[in-house]
Scaffold this motif. Structure first.
Motif, PDB file in Angstrom:
ATOM      1  N   TYR A 254       2.212 -15.555   8.402  1.00 28.28           N
ATOM      2  CA  TYR A 254       3.066 -14.409   7.948  1.00 28.28           C
ATOM      3  C   TYR A 254       1.548 -13.549   8.051  1.00 28.28           C
ATOM      4  CZ  TYR A 254       4.547 -10.437   5.209  1.00 28.28           C
ATOM      5  OH  TYR A 254       4.742  -9.242   5.326  1.00 28.28           O
ATOM      6  N   GLU A 255       0.983 -13.110   7.770  1.00 27.95           N
ATOM      7  CA  GLU A 255      -0.308 -12.333   7.849  1.00 27.95           C
ATOM      8  C   GLU A 255      -0.705 -12.036   9.970  1.00 27.95           C
ATOM      9  OE1 GLU A 255      -1.934 -10.486   5.843  1.00 27.95           O
ATOM     10  OE2 GLU A 255       0.194 -11.060   4.457  1.00 27.95           O
ATOM     11  N   ASP A 256      -0.764 -13.281  10.449  1.00 27.06           N
ATOM     12  CA  ASP A 256      -1.172 -12.857  11.666  1.00 27.06           C
ATOM     13  C   ASP A 256       0.091 -12.069  12.370  1.00 27.06           C
ATOM     14  OD1 ASP A 256      -2.700 -14.341  11.586  1.00 27.06           O
ATOM     15  OD2 ASP A 256      -2.132 -15.936  12.213  1.00 27.06           O
ATOM     16  N   LEU A 257       1.307 -12.132  12.046  1.00 29.56           N
ATOM     17  CA  LEU A 257       2.919 -11.511  12.641  1.00 29.56           C
ATOM     18  C   LEU A 257       2.752 -10.009  11.334  1.00 29.56           C
ATOM     19  CD1 LEU A 257       5.713 -14.576  12.024  1.00 29.56           C
ATOM     20  CD2 LEU A 257       4.325 -13.441  13.815  1.00 29.56           C
ATOM     21  N   ARG A 258       2.480 -10.321  10.587  1.00 37.95           N
ATOM     22  CA  ARG A 258       2.163  -8.672   9.875  1.00 37.95           C
ATOM     23  C   ARG A 258       1.574  -7.855  11.301  1.00 37.95           C
ATOM     24  NH1 ARG A 258      -1.043  -5.863   6.714  1.00 37.95           N
ATOM     25  NH2 ARG A 258      -2.018  -7.538   6.704  1.00 37.95           N
ATOM     26  N   GLU A 259       0.094  -8.307  11.294  1.00 35.21           N
ATOM     27  CA  GLU A 259      -0.489  -7.352  12.130  1.00 35.21           C
ATOM     28  C   GLU A 259      -0.011  -6.607  13.255  1.00 35.21           C
ATOM     29  OE1 GLU A 259      -4.622  -9.245  12.646  1.00 35.21           O
ATOM     30  OE2 GLU A 259      -5.148  -8.759  10.424  1.00 35.21           O
ATOM     31  N   VAL A 260       0.910  -8.046  13.844  1.00 32.58           N
ATOM     32  CA  VAL A 260       1.022  -7.532  15.791  1.00 32.58           C
ATOM     33  C   VAL A 260       2.503  -6.442  14.612  1.00 32.58           C
ATOM     34  CG1 VAL A 260       2.813  -8.316  17.191  1.00 32.58           C
ATOM     35  CG2 VAL A 260       1.241  -9.815  16.302  1.00 32.58           C
ATOM     36  N   GLY A 261       3.466  -6.494  13.974  1.00 29.81           N
ATOM     37  CA  GLY A 261       3.839  -5.396  13.676  1.00 29.81           C
ATOM     38  C   GLY A 261       3.447  -4.578  13.179  1.00 29.81           C
ATOM     39  N   VAL A 262       2.314  -4.304  12.593  1.00 31.74           N
ATOM     40  CA  VAL A 262       1.569  -2.683  12.519  1.00 31.74           C
ATOM     41  C   VAL A 262       1.640  -2.241  13.890  1.00 31.74           C
ATOM     42  CG1 VAL A 262      -0.318  -2.002  12.380  1.00 31.74           C
ATOM     43  CG2 VAL A 262       0.361  -3.350  10.269  1.00 31.74           C
ATOM     44  N   LEU A 263       1.267  -3.293  14.748  1.00 33.13           N
ATOM     45  CA  LEU A 263       0.972  -2.391  15.871  1.00 33.13           C
ATOM     46  C   LEU A 263       2.406  -2.250  16.729  1.00 33.13           C
ATOM     47  CD1 LEU A 263      -1.837  -4.855  18.583  1.00 33.13           C
ATOM     48  CD2 LEU A 263      -2.552  -2.671  16.627  1.00 33.13           C
ATOM     49  N   ALA A 264       3.182  -2.415  16.955  1.00 33.04           N
ATOM     50  CA  ALA A 264       4.263  -2.224  17.426  1.00 33.04           C
ATOM     51  C   ALA A 264       4.459  -0.898  16.305  1.00 33.04           C
ATOM     52  CB  ALA A 264       5.205  -2.879  16.631  1.00 33.04           C
ATOM     53  N   GLU A 265       4.026  -0.288  15.161  1.00 34.01           N
ATOM     54  CA  GLU A 265       4.461   0.204  14.343  1.00 34.01           C
ATOM     55  C   GLU A 265       4.110   1.306  15.173  1.00 34.01           C
ATOM     56  OE1 GLU A 265       4.351   1.944   9.698  1.00 34.01           O
ATOM     57  OE2 GLU A 265       3.677  -0.432   9.775  1.00 34.01           O
ATOM     58  N   LEU A 266       2.460   1.269  14.992  1.00 36.91           N
ATOM     59  CA  LEU A 266       1.402   2.268  15.412  1.00 36.91           C
ATOM     60  C   LEU A 266       2.295   2.753  16.490  1.00 36.91           C
ATOM     61  CD1 LEU A 266      -1.724   1.163  14.532  1.00 36.91           C
ATOM     62  CD2 LEU A 266      -0.669   2.935  13.338  1.00 36.91           C
ATOM     63  N   GLU A 267       2.272   1.956  17.768  1.00 28.09           N
ATOM     64  CA  GLU A 267       3.254   2.503  18.810  1.00 28.09           C
ATOM     65  C   GLU A 267       4.430   2.989  18.979  1.00 28.09           C
ATOM     66  OE1 GLU A 267       1.784   2.254  21.790  1.00 28.09           O
ATOM     67  OE2 GLU A 267      -0.251   1.376  20.493  1.00 28.09           O
ATOM     68  N   ALA A 268       5.117   2.891  18.152  1.00 25.99           N
ATOM     69  CA  ALA A 268       6.827   3.792  17.541  1.00 25.99           C
ATOM     70  C   ALA A 268       6.563   4.777  17.310  1.00 25.99           C
ATOM     71  CB  ALA A 268       7.380   2.826  16.394  1.00 25.99           C
ATOM     72  N   ALA A 269       5.264   5.316  16.671  1.00 23.09           N
ATOM     73  CA  ALA A 269       4.728   6.710  16.172  1.00 23.09           C
ATOM     74  C   ALA A 269       4.366   7.199  17.043  1.00 23.09           C
ATOM     75  CB  ALA A 269       3.946   6.312  14.848  1.00 23.09           C
ATOM     76  N   ARG A 270       3.442   6.678  17.722  1.00 20.76           N
ATOM     77  CA  ARG A 270       3.289   7.301  18.591  1.00 20.76           C
ATOM     78  C   ARG A 270       4.544   7.847  19.290  1.00 20.76           C
ATOM     79  NH1 ARG A 270      -1.975   6.709  22.035  1.00 20.76           N
ATOM     80  NH2 ARG A 270      -2.318   4.324  20.770  1.00 20.76           N
TER      81      ARG A 270
END
Length: 365
Positions: A254-270
């Motif tokens: 779950y933590e591994d997937l969460r880190e990938v999700g964080v990157l997606a969130e940052l790109e969406a915010a950008r």
């Protein structure tokens, strides 16, 4: 360590508030060197304080004695992965053994270096573990290596036997339905009770149980409850230590997937101009109260000099900058400020934010 203790430790102190951080070892032979390293760090703190023109000799001695009292509270023969000591001029002192490595350093500032405690608190996954069985369904509250049964909000839940009228109706639909109906009823009760818990304390949910029981739960929960991970098998009567061990792979995944999700969130915010990357830009926006979600690599910290209200990162040990307005770890300051404004802080693996300057922010506007 809990949220209220962490909040209290983040408050400003009188200068010099001293933090001593040291990696420790859980077993021999590594732990034989820990007492020597600690003595050396305490000696460095003593030297830093006596060499600081802003600190009187009496105050320096007082803080050193408080540090020594804090150190005496930790038995290094039974250490964890990191040691954190705090001391302030009024005699206040604290000692924490935390289950994550820290970078060895001495910090002298107007507050304690709580970043590693925040990391230990936020990095240690807080989760709910639901154990399903024929006898009773139990809910466990987990954080890091600690697990305690949650015995409120209707838990544990015991399947009720089918009543005679219900059994008569089910008999016309088949023996399997008669057998399954109590479990379906129990699963509906479990889902409703768990929804109530999650409404107050949202965490990832790990579900443990045999395939049949998990299917009943999924049917009852539908899309209302997301399952972060699963543990197959019967764990009725299992000790907390065994449950932690069984849940660990699911939590890591779950933590591994969460880190990938964080990157997606940052790109969406950008893409919608609600993103900042790099220490200086992130620090400025966090100071303005605009930080919604701060993402930091676990091993990132940096000293800085405050000049005309602005932070200028510097190389080398901050102790050599005599008389300067030095912030020993500006990353720690950014984290604490983000929390003060009610922002979320997520720590990720070192190197994960290589394209973001090791620290990034999703802004509120």
């Amino acid at each position: 360590m809990d949220a209220s203790t962490l909040s209290e430790l983040r408050k400003p102190r009188s200068y010099p508030a001293v933090s001593v951080l040291m990696p420790t070892h859980r077993s021999a032979p590594g732990n034989r060197q820990d007492p020597i390293r600690l003595r050396n760090l305490l000696a460095e703190a003593r030297r830093r304080l006596h060499d600081d023109v802003r600190v009187t000799g009496g105050t320096a001695d007082h803080v050193v004695h408080a540090l020594e009292r804090a150190a005496a509270e930790i038995d290094l023969r039974h250490a964890s992965d990191g040691l954190v000591l705090f001391a302030a001029p009024d005699g206040e002192h604290h000692a924490f053994a935390i289950s994550q490595p820290v970078d060895e350093r001495v910090v002298v500032d107007t507050g304690f270096a709580t970043r590693d405690l925040v990391a230990a608190y936020t990095r240690s996954p807080r989760y709910w573990l639901l154990t399903l069985s024929d006898q009773r369904t139990r809910l466990w509250s987990g954080q890091g290596e600690e697990l305690a049964e949650h015995t409120r909000d209707g838990f544990p839940i015991v399947p009720e036997p089918a009543d005679e009228i219900g059994a008569g109706r089910m008999a016309r639909r088949g023996a399997r339905d008669v057998e399954d109906e109590p479990h379906r009823r129990a699963a509906r009760g479990v889902a409703a009770a768990l929804e109530h818990v999650l409404a107050r304390d949202r965490r990832p949910v790990i579900v443990a149980g045999v395939t049949r029981h998990q299917a009943f739960f999924d049917e009852a929960a539908g899309s209302r409850i997301g399952v972060a991970g699963r543990v197959d098998g019967s764990y009725e009567g299992a000790a907390p230590s065994a449950l932690i061990e069984a849940a660990r792979p699911a939590l890591h995944a779950y933590e591994d997937l969460r880190e990938v999700g964080v990157l997606a969130e940052l790109e969406a915010a950008r893409s919608i101009q609600r993103y900042a990357g790099g220490l200086l830009e992130v620090a400025r926006l966090v100071e303005e109260g605009r930080g919604e979600h701060l993402v930091v690599e676990r091993g990132y910290y940096a000293p800085a000099v405050r000049t005309d209200g602005e932070l200028v990162p510097v190389d080398g040990m901050p102790g050599v900058l005599k008389g300067a307005d030095v912030v020993d770890d500006v990353v720690d300051d950014v984290i604490e400020t983000a929390l003060e404004y009610g922002g979320e802080v997520t720590f990720v693996s070192d190197g994960f934010l290589v394209d973001h300057g090791r620290i990034a922010l999703v802004t509120r506007y």
